[in-house]
Design a protein around this motif. Sequence first.
Motif, PDB file in Angstrom:
ATOM      1  N   GLU A 195       0.738  -1.170  -0.115  1.00 55.55           N
ATOM      2  CA  GLU A 195       0.017  -0.008   0.014  1.00 55.55           C
ATOM      3  C   GLU A 195       0.940   1.287  -0.024  1.00 55.55           C
ATOM      4  O   GLU A 195       1.656   1.438   1.049  1.00 55.55           O
ATOM      5  N   VAL A 196       0.828   2.024  -0.962  1.00 57.22           N
ATOM      6  CA  VAL A 196       1.637   3.037  -1.333  1.00 57.22           C
ATOM      7  C   VAL A 196       1.138   4.417  -1.324  1.00 57.22           C
ATOM      8  O   VAL A 196       0.178   4.694  -1.785  1.00 57.22           O
ATOM      9  N   ASP A 197       1.638   5.175  -0.580  1.00 57.53           N
ATOM     10  CA  ASP A 197       1.106   6.783  -0.241  1.00 57.53           C
ATOM     11  C   ASP A 197       2.382   7.614  -0.869  1.00 57.53           C
ATOM     12  O   ASP A 197       3.487   7.677  -0.250  1.00 57.53           O
ATOM     13  N   LEU A 198       2.323   8.538  -1.820  1.00 59.13           N
ATOM     14  CA  LEU A 198       3.220   9.234  -2.257  1.00 59.13           C
ATOM     15  C   LEU A 198       2.781  10.755  -1.997  1.00 59.13           C
ATOM     16  O   LEU A 198       1.741  11.158  -2.526  1.00 59.13           O
ATOM     17  N   VAL A 199       3.473  11.534  -0.992  1.00 54.04           N
ATOM     18  CA  VAL A 199       2.912  12.501  -0.390  1.00 54.04           C
ATOM     19  C   VAL A 199       3.909  13.828  -0.683  1.00 54.04           C
ATOM     20  O   VAL A 199       5.040  13.658  -0.395  1.00 54.04           O
ATOM     21  N   ILE A 239      -0.109  13.031  -3.572  1.00 58.89           N
ATOM     22  CA  ILE A 239      -0.057  12.964  -5.129  1.00 58.89           C
ATOM     23  C   ILE A 239      -0.483  11.675  -5.659  1.00 58.89           C
ATOM     24  O   ILE A 239      -1.046  11.763  -6.682  1.00 58.89           O
ATOM     25  N   TRP A 240      -0.163  10.587  -4.966  1.00 57.87           N
ATOM     26  CA  TRP A 240      -0.844   9.341  -5.526  1.00 57.87           C
ATOM     27  C   TRP A 240      -0.813   8.468  -4.287  1.00 57.87           C
ATOM     28  O   TRP A 240       0.092   8.276  -3.542  1.00 57.87           O
ATOM     29  N   SER A 241      -1.828   7.530  -4.225  1.00 48.69           N
ATOM     30  CA  SER A 241      -1.932   6.435  -3.187  1.00 48.69           C
ATOM     31  C   SER A 241      -2.686   5.177  -3.808  1.00 48.69           C
ATOM     32  O   SER A 241      -3.661   5.381  -4.956  1.00 48.69           O
ATOM     33  N   GLY A 242      -2.249   4.244  -3.668  1.00 47.54           N
ATOM     34  CA  GLY A 242      -2.829   2.835  -4.296  1.00 47.54           C
ATOM     35  C   GLY A 242      -2.210   1.584  -3.994  1.00 47.54           C
ATOM     36  O   GLY A 242      -0.975   1.757  -3.291  1.00 47.54           O
ATOM     37  N   ALA A 243      -2.447   0.625  -4.357  1.00 50.26           N
ATOM     38  CA  ALA A 243      -1.684  -0.737  -4.272  1.00 50.26           C
ATOM     39  C   ALA A 243      -0.861  -1.016  -5.484  1.00 50.26           C
ATOM     40  O   ALA A 243      -0.945  -0.657  -6.502  1.00 50.26           O
ATOM     41  N   ALA A 244       0.442  -1.605  -5.140  1.00 50.32           N
ATOM     42  CA  ALA A 244       1.505  -1.537  -5.909  1.00 50.32           C
ATOM     43  C   ALA A 244       2.103  -2.864  -5.861  1.00 50.32           C
ATOM     44  O   ALA A 244       1.909  -3.798  -4.513  1.00 50.32           O
ATOM     45  N   VAL A 284       2.336  -0.487 -10.585  1.00 47.23           N
ATOM     46  CA  VAL A 284       0.891  -0.678  -9.931  1.00 47.23           C
ATOM     47  C   VAL A 284       0.543  -2.105 -10.030  1.00 47.23           C
ATOM     48  O   VAL A 284       0.622  -2.877 -11.012  1.00 47.23           O
ATOM     49  N   GLU A 285      -0.089  -2.665  -9.073  1.00 47.66           N
ATOM     50  CA  GLU A 285      -0.711  -3.868  -8.639  1.00 47.66           C
ATOM     51  C   GLU A 285      -1.862  -4.070  -9.838  1.00 47.66           C
ATOM     52  O   GLU A 285      -2.887  -3.013 -10.112  1.00 47.66           O
ATOM     53  N   GLY A 286      -1.884  -5.124 -10.399  1.00 46.89           N
ATOM     54  CA  GLY A 286      -2.738  -5.489 -11.530  1.00 46.89           C
ATOM     55  C   GLY A 286      -2.716  -4.776 -12.848  1.00 46.89           C
ATOM     56  O   GLY A 286      -3.344  -5.094 -13.922  1.00 46.89           O
ATOM     57  N   ALA A 287      -1.590  -3.802 -13.195  1.00 46.56           N
ATOM     58  CA  ALA A 287      -1.394  -3.084 -14.212  1.00 46.56           C
ATOM     59  C   ALA A 287      -0.501  -3.980 -15.269  1.00 46.56           C
ATOM     60  O   ALA A 287       0.199  -5.004 -14.648  1.00 46.56           O
ATOM     61  N   VAL A 294       5.952   7.666   0.815  1.00 50.23           N
ATOM     62  CA  VAL A 294       7.227   8.518   0.274  1.00 50.23           C
ATOM     63  C   VAL A 294       6.788   9.834   0.222  1.00 50.23           C
ATOM     64  O   VAL A 294       5.591  10.272  -0.210  1.00 50.23           O
ATOM     65  N   VAL A 295       7.652  10.571   1.317  1.00 50.72           N
ATOM     66  CA  VAL A 295       7.309  12.120   1.260  1.00 50.72           C
ATOM     67  C   VAL A 295       8.261  12.850   0.407  1.00 50.72           C
ATOM     68  O   VAL A 295       9.444  12.849   0.907  1.00 50.72           O
ATOM     69  N   VAL A 296       7.875  13.722  -0.236  1.00 53.59           N
ATOM     70  CA  VAL A 296       8.880  14.273  -1.194  1.00 53.59           C
ATOM     71  C   VAL A 296       8.870  15.975  -1.140  1.00 53.59           C
ATOM     72  O   VAL A 296       7.888  16.554  -0.472  1.00 53.59           O
ATOM     73  N   ASP A 297       9.998  16.575  -1.060  1.00 58.22           N
ATOM     74  CA  ASP A 297      10.245  17.848  -0.969  1.00 58.22           C
ATOM     75  C   ASP A 297       9.632  18.573  -1.906  1.00 58.22           C
ATOM     76  O   ASP A 297       9.077  19.731  -1.892  1.00 58.22           O
TER      77      ASP A 297
END
Length: 95
Positions: free
Chosen positions: A6-10, A16-21, A55-58, A82-85
């Motif tokens: 489970e990924v969160d890109l913030v 920015i993006w959130s989902g299964a990978a 991405v999961e299922g891609a 993942v927290v980006v500057d």
Amino acid sequence: MAKQLEVDLVGTDGTIWSGAARSVSAPASDGEIGILPGHTPVLSVLAHGRVRVTVEGAASGSDLSWVVEGGFLSVDDDQVTVVVDGLDESATPAA
């Protein structure tokens, strides 16, 4: 062992993006880091470079990617944050 992450890109403005990978790779300060399900807990500082998410299922070749200006990555119990500057808007747009 879990079959997905489970990924969160913030960013500074929010998610920015959130989902299964299936996997995540990122430019850690001491080299590229790859994350798969079941990875041990880790906290890593990010350097400028490309974060890639499969991405999961891609279908193969449909990875998402962003060029980041730094930040940090945290993995714990198949949760990847993942927290980006900032994003490098001058780079080629994400696929």
